[in-house]
Design a protein around this motif. Structure first.
Motif, short mmCIF file in Angstrom:
data_model
loop_
_atom_site.label_atom_id
_atom_site.label_comp_id
_atom_site.label_asym_id
_atom_site.label_seq_id
_atom_site.Cartn_x
_atom_site.Cartn_y
_atom_site.Cartn_z
N LEU A 34 -4.01 34.47 -29.40
CA LEU A 34 -4.92 34.49 -28.25
C LEU A 34 -5.42 35.90 -28.03
CD1 LEU A 34 -2.68 32.44 -25.77
CD2 LEU A 34 -4.58 31.56 -27.10
N ASP A 35 -6.71 36.04 -27.76
CA ASP A 35 -7.20 37.33 -27.31
C ASP A 35 -7.84 37.13 -25.95
OD1 ASP A 35 -9.89 36.47 -27.64
OD2 ASP A 35 -10.00 37.27 -29.65
N LEU A 36 -8.38 38.16 -25.36
CA LEU A 36 -8.89 38.05 -23.99
C LEU A 36 -10.07 37.10 -23.85
CD1 LEU A 36 -8.62 41.74 -22.77
CD2 LEU A 36 -7.12 39.82 -22.24
N LEU A 37 -10.83 36.91 -24.92
CA LEU A 37 -11.99 36.03 -24.86
C LEU A 37 -11.71 34.61 -25.33
CD1 LEU A 37 -14.80 38.45 -26.10
CD2 LEU A 37 -14.17 37.86 -23.75
N THR A 38 -10.49 34.34 -25.78
CA THR A 38 -10.14 32.98 -26.20
C THR A 38 -10.31 32.03 -25.02
OG1 THR A 38 -8.53 33.80 -27.80
CG2 THR A 38 -8.26 31.53 -27.07
N LEU A 39 -10.93 30.90 -25.28
CA LEU A 39 -11.13 29.90 -24.23
C LEU A 39 -10.00 28.88 -24.30
CD1 LEU A 39 -14.97 29.34 -24.56
CD2 LEU A 39 -13.75 30.72 -22.86
N VAL A 40 -9.41 28.60 -23.16
CA VAL A 40 -8.33 27.61 -23.07
C VAL A 40 -8.77 26.49 -22.14
CG1 VAL A 40 -6.43 29.18 -23.62
CG2 VAL A 40 -7.21 29.03 -21.28
N ARG A 41 -8.28 25.29 -22.45
CA ARG A 41 -8.63 24.12 -21.65
C ARG A 41 -7.48 23.13 -21.66
NH1 ARG A 41 -14.17 20.74 -21.41
NH2 ARG A 41 -13.50 19.42 -19.71
N ALA A 42 -7.20 22.54 -20.52
CA ALA A 42 -6.14 21.54 -20.40
C ALA A 42 -6.51 20.30 -21.20
CB ALA A 42 -5.90 21.18 -18.94
N THR A 43 -5.51 19.71 -21.83
CA THR A 43 -5.73 18.51 -22.64
C THR A 43 -5.49 17.23 -21.85
OG1 THR A 43 -3.43 18.46 -23.37
CG2 THR A 43 -4.99 19.69 -24.74
N GLY A 44 -4.78 17.34 -20.75
CA GLY A 44 -4.39 16.16 -19.99
C GLY A 44 -2.99 15.69 -20.35
N ASN A 45 -2.41 16.25 -21.42
CA ASN A 45 -1.04 15.92 -21.79
C ASN A 45 -0.07 16.62 -20.86
OD1 ASN A 45 -2.06 14.52 -23.98
ND2 ASN A 45 -1.80 16.23 -25.39
N VAL A 46 0.93 15.87 -20.43
CA VAL A 46 1.94 16.44 -19.53
C VAL A 46 3.06 17.04 -20.37
CG1 VAL A 46 3.60 15.89 -17.71
CG2 VAL A 46 1.40 14.71 -17.79
N PRO A 47 3.42 18.31 -20.09
CA PRO A 47 4.53 18.92 -20.85
C PRO A 47 5.81 18.11 -20.69
CG PRO A 47 3.38 20.56 -19.54
CD PRO A 47 2.85 19.22 -19.13
N ARG A 48 6.56 17.95 -21.78
CA ARG A 48 7.80 17.16 -21.74
C ARG A 48 8.90 17.86 -20.96
NH1 ARG A 48 8.20 14.39 -27.70
NH2 ARG A 48 6.06 13.71 -27.71
N SER A 49 9.01 19.17 -21.12
CA SER A 49 10.04 19.91 -20.39
C SER A 49 9.40 20.57 -19.17
CB SER A 49 10.69 20.97 -21.29
OG SER A 49 9.71 21.88 -21.73
N PRO A 50 10.17 20.70 -18.11
CA PRO A 50 9.62 21.34 -16.90
C PRO A 50 9.30 22.81 -17.16
CG PRO A 50 11.97 20.92 -16.65
CD PRO A 50 11.55 20.31 -17.94
N CYS A 92 3.24 23.24 -26.24
CA CYS A 92 3.67 21.92 -25.76
C CYS A 92 2.52 20.92 -25.70
CB CYS A 92 4.38 22.04 -24.41
SG CYS A 92 3.32 22.41 -23.02
N GLY A 93 1.32 21.33 -26.12
CA GLY A 93 0.20 20.41 -26.18
C GLY A 93 -0.54 20.21 -24.88
N ALA A 94 -0.23 20.99 -23.86
CA ALA A 94 -0.90 20.83 -22.57
C ALA A 94 -2.25 21.54 -22.52
CB ALA A 94 0.00 21.37 -21.45
N VAL A 95 -2.45 22.50 -23.44
CA VAL A 95 -3.67 23.31 -23.45
C VAL A 95 -4.13 23.48 -24.89
CG1 VAL A 95 -4.50 25.69 -23.08
CG2 VAL A 95 -3.18 24.57 -21.31
N THR A 96 -5.44 23.49 -25.10
CA THR A 96 -6.00 23.86 -26.40
C THR A 96 -6.65 25.23 -26.26
OG1 THR A 96 -8.12 22.81 -25.92
CG2 THR A 96 -6.46 21.47 -27.07
N ALA A 97 -6.73 25.93 -27.37
CA ALA A 97 -7.33 27.26 -27.37
C ALA A 97 -8.32 27.34 -28.52
CB ALA A 97 -6.25 28.32 -27.53
N ARG A 98 -9.44 27.99 -28.27
CA ARG A 98 -10.42 28.21 -29.34
C ARG A 98 -11.12 29.53 -29.09
NH1 ARG A 98 -15.64 27.70 -27.94
NH2 ARG A 98 -16.21 26.37 -26.20
N ALA A 99 -11.50 30.14 -30.19
CA ALA A 99 -12.24 31.40 -30.11
C ALA A 99 -13.61 31.12 -29.50
CB ALA A 99 -12.38 32.01 -31.50
#
Length: 123
Positions: A34-50, A92-99
């Motif tokens: 990840l760098d400062l300009l990486t875009l992150v977005r929630a996937t809708g998946n709920v993390p399995r562990s708290p 954990c699959g809750a977020v995706t990241a892309r340049a």
């Protein structure tokens, strides 16, 4: 949409009551690239562990695509700590990241200035 930082984690007079390195479990390096300009977005998946409250706040910020720099600013955490939190969410699959997408020049100064201006307006 900023996430309010109130309650037991923030005191108006003293500031943040929990040190940033505690938030990241003492980790200083993210496992995802990840760098400062990486875009992150929630996937809708709920993390399995708290996850901790900062993870939940970061995840809430990711409902729409947002940069790592913006997450860091909204959480009032150093970028390295925000990267660790977001990296956990990517794993954990809750977020995706892309340049971010660049048109002609990946080092386009106008893009960097636009990000900086946007951050200044929000803070």
């Amino acid at each position: 949409m900023p996430v309010p930082l109130d309650g037991p984690l923030l005191d108006a007079a003293a500031g943040r009551l929990i040190r940033p390195y505690t938030v990241s479990g003492g980790r200083t390096r993210a496992t995802a690239a990840l760098d400062l300009l990486t875009l992150v977005r929630a996937t809708g998946n709920v993390p399995r562990s708290p996850l901790g409250p900062e993870h939940a706040q970061a995840l809430a910020l990711c409902r729409a695509p947002v940069s790592v720099a913006e997450v860091s600013a909204h959480l009032r955490l150093p970028a390295a700590v925000a990267k660790v939190l977001l990296s956990d969410l990517v794993e954990c699959g809750a977020v995706t990241a892309r340049a971010p997408r660049h048109h002609d020049n990946p080092a386009d100064i106008s893009l960097l200035e636009a990000v900086l201006d946007g951050l200044r307006r929000r803070l």
